[in-house]
Design an enzyme around this catalytic site. Structure first.
Site, PDB file in Angstrom:
ATOM      1  N   CYS A  43     -16.355 -56.185 -31.215  1.00  0.00           N
ATOM      2  CA  CYS A  43     -17.639 -56.232 -30.387  1.00  0.00           C
ATOM      3  C   CYS A  43     -18.874 -55.838 -31.211  1.00  0.00           C
ATOM      4  CB  CYS A  43     -17.284 -55.712 -29.122  1.00  0.00           C
ATOM      5  SG  CYS A  43     -18.686 -55.551 -28.000  1.00  0.00           S
ATOM      6  N   TYR A  95     -25.477 -66.011 -28.692  1.00  0.00           N
ATOM      7  CA  TYR A  95     -24.511 -66.302 -27.357  1.00  0.00           C
ATOM      8  C   TYR A  95     -25.232 -67.249 -26.663  1.00  0.00           C
ATOM      9  CZ  TYR A  95     -21.939 -61.855 -28.244  1.00  0.00           C
ATOM     10  OH  TYR A  95     -20.881 -61.205 -28.850  1.00  0.00           O
TER      11      TYR A  95
END
Length: 334
Positions: free
Chosen positions: A42, A173
C-alpha cells in the site's frame, strides 16, 4: 467508489483520533503502547513506514506487516506464524476496528495504529499519521532524526502535497478505476500534466521543497515507485513509463537509493496486491513477471544539484532484521 459519471471518488472519512504529546484525544504518545499496522503493498502505508524509519521510531512504535492481498473482510496477517499477529493476537485487521467500533461499516484500511493493551484501533487517518510522527513523537525520535515537516516550509509542503495527492497519488486510482472514457481521460491528462509540472520543478532542484527530504518527497515517492510495476499497465497510465521520464526517474532512483526508501519498498508485494486483488480491473489475477528492477540501482546524478538529504541530521541505521524486505523482492543488496 465510482459515481454515475464513471469517476472514482475516494472516501476520505477516516478515524481522525490522534496520538499526541499532550494526549488530548485520550491517546498520549508513549513508547510501546501502540502498533503500526501496514502492508508493504500500500502506498499510503509505505509513507508511514518510511517516516518511522527516518525518525528512528522502530523501538517506540512496533510494526505489524499484513500480507499483500486481502478479501472483502480486510487485511490478514498471513505472513506471521499461524496467521496471527504475534503482538495483537489477531488474524484480521478488522478485529481491531470492531474492538473499538462494533458497527464499523467503512473500509478496513492501512496504515492503522492500534493500541496494544486494548487491541483497539486508534486511527487510520493516513494523511495525519505521518505528520504526527514528525511533530508529536519528537521526544522519541532517534538522535540525528531529520526534520521532515519543518515549520518554515510547511505552507509550501502543504500546497505541493495537495496538488500531488489530487492529480498523482489519487490520480492514478481515478484513471484506473474510471468506468467511462471521459472520466478516465480527464484523470489521465490531469496526471500527466502534473507529472510534467513536477519534472519541470525538479529539473533544477534535488527535492520538492527546500534542499532536504521532506514529507512532500515521501508522499510522491510511494506513487512513483509503483508507477512502472503497476500503474502504467494496470491502471492504463501509459503515456510514458517512469523510466521514460528522465527527471522523475532520476529523482525516484535518488530517493530509492537513500536509506529508508528502497529498504521499505517490496516490488513483489506491490504487484501481488494490485493484480490479484483488483479483479474488476484484472479478472485473471495474473501477475506480470516484469519489469526488470536492476536499473533502480543505476547512478542518478541528482547529487550534482546539491541538497542535503537529511539536513543537519544523519541517515537511519539499517532496518531491524525482522523488518527487512526479502532479498528476492528488491534490487537492493541485503
Amino acid at each position: 467508489m465510482t459515481a454515475d459519471t464513471g469517476e472514482f471518488t475516494r472516501d476520505m472519512n477516516y478515524v481522525t483520533t490522534r496520538i499526541t504529546e499532550d494526549g488530548r484525544d485520550g491517546y498520549p504518545v508513549q513508547s510501546g503502547r501502540y502498533r503500526l499496522v501496514v502492508s508493504r503493498a500500500c502506498p499510503w502505508a509505505n509513507r508511514a513506514m518510511i517516516v518511522r524509519r527516518l525518525l528512528g521510531l522502530e523501538g517506540a512504535l512496533s510494526m505489524a506487516i499484513a500480507g499483500p492481498t486481502h478479501d472483502e473482510r480486510s487485511w490478514t496477517f498471513d505472513l506471521d506464524p499461524g496467521g496471527r499477529d504475534p503482538v495483537l493476537g489477531i488474524e484480521r485487521l478488522r478485529e481491531a476496528y470492531f474492538a473499538r467500533f462494533p458497527d464499523y461499516e467503512k473500509g478496513i484500511t492501512v496504515p492503522a495504529i492500534v493500541e496494544v493493551p486494548t487491541g483497539q484501533l486508534v486511527t487510520n487517518d493516513f494523511n495525519q499519521i505521518t505528520i504526527d510522527l514528525s511533530l508529536e513523537w519528537r521526544a522519541l525520535h532517534r538522535e540525528g532524526a531529520p526534520e521532515l515537516y519543518p515549520e518554515a516550509l510547511r505552507a509550501e509542503i502543504d500546497e505541493v502535497n495537495e496538488v500531488v495527492f489530487r492529480d498523482v497519488n489519487n490520480g492514478v486510482y481515478r484513471a484506473g478505476f474510471a468506468t467511462t472514457q471521459q472520466a478516465y481521460e480527464q484523470a489521465y491528462h490531469a496526471l500527466f500534466d502534473r507529472l510534467d509540472w513536477l519534472s519541470e520543478r525538479l529539473s533544477g532542484q534535488r527535492y520538492l521543497v527546500g534542499d532536504t527530504i521532506t514529507e512532500a518527497d515521501i508522499r510522491l515517492f510511494t506513487t512513483l515507485a509503483r508507477f512502472d510495476p503497476v500503474y502504467h499497465g494496470h491502471y492504463k497510465c501509459n503515456r510514458a513509463k517512469l523510466s521514460e521520464m528522465p527527471v522523475l526517474w532520476a529523482y525516484t532512483r535518488d530517493l530509492f537509493q537513500t536509506p529508508g526508501f528502497g529498504d521499505t519498498t517490496d516490488f513483489v508485494h506491490i504487484k501481488q496486491h494490485y493484480y490479484e486483488v483488483h479483479r474488476d480491473v484484472n479478472p485473471t489475477g495474473v501477475v506480470p513477471a516484469g519489469p526488470d528492477l536492476a536499473n533502480w540501482l543505476a547512478p542518478h546524478g541528482r547529487d550534482a544539484l546539491g541538497g542535503r538529504p537529511f539536513g543537519t541530521g544523519t541517515p537511519p541505521p539499517p532496518p531491524p532484521a525482522d523488518e527487512r524486505v526479502p532479498a528476492e523482492h528488491t534490487p537492493l543488496r541485503s
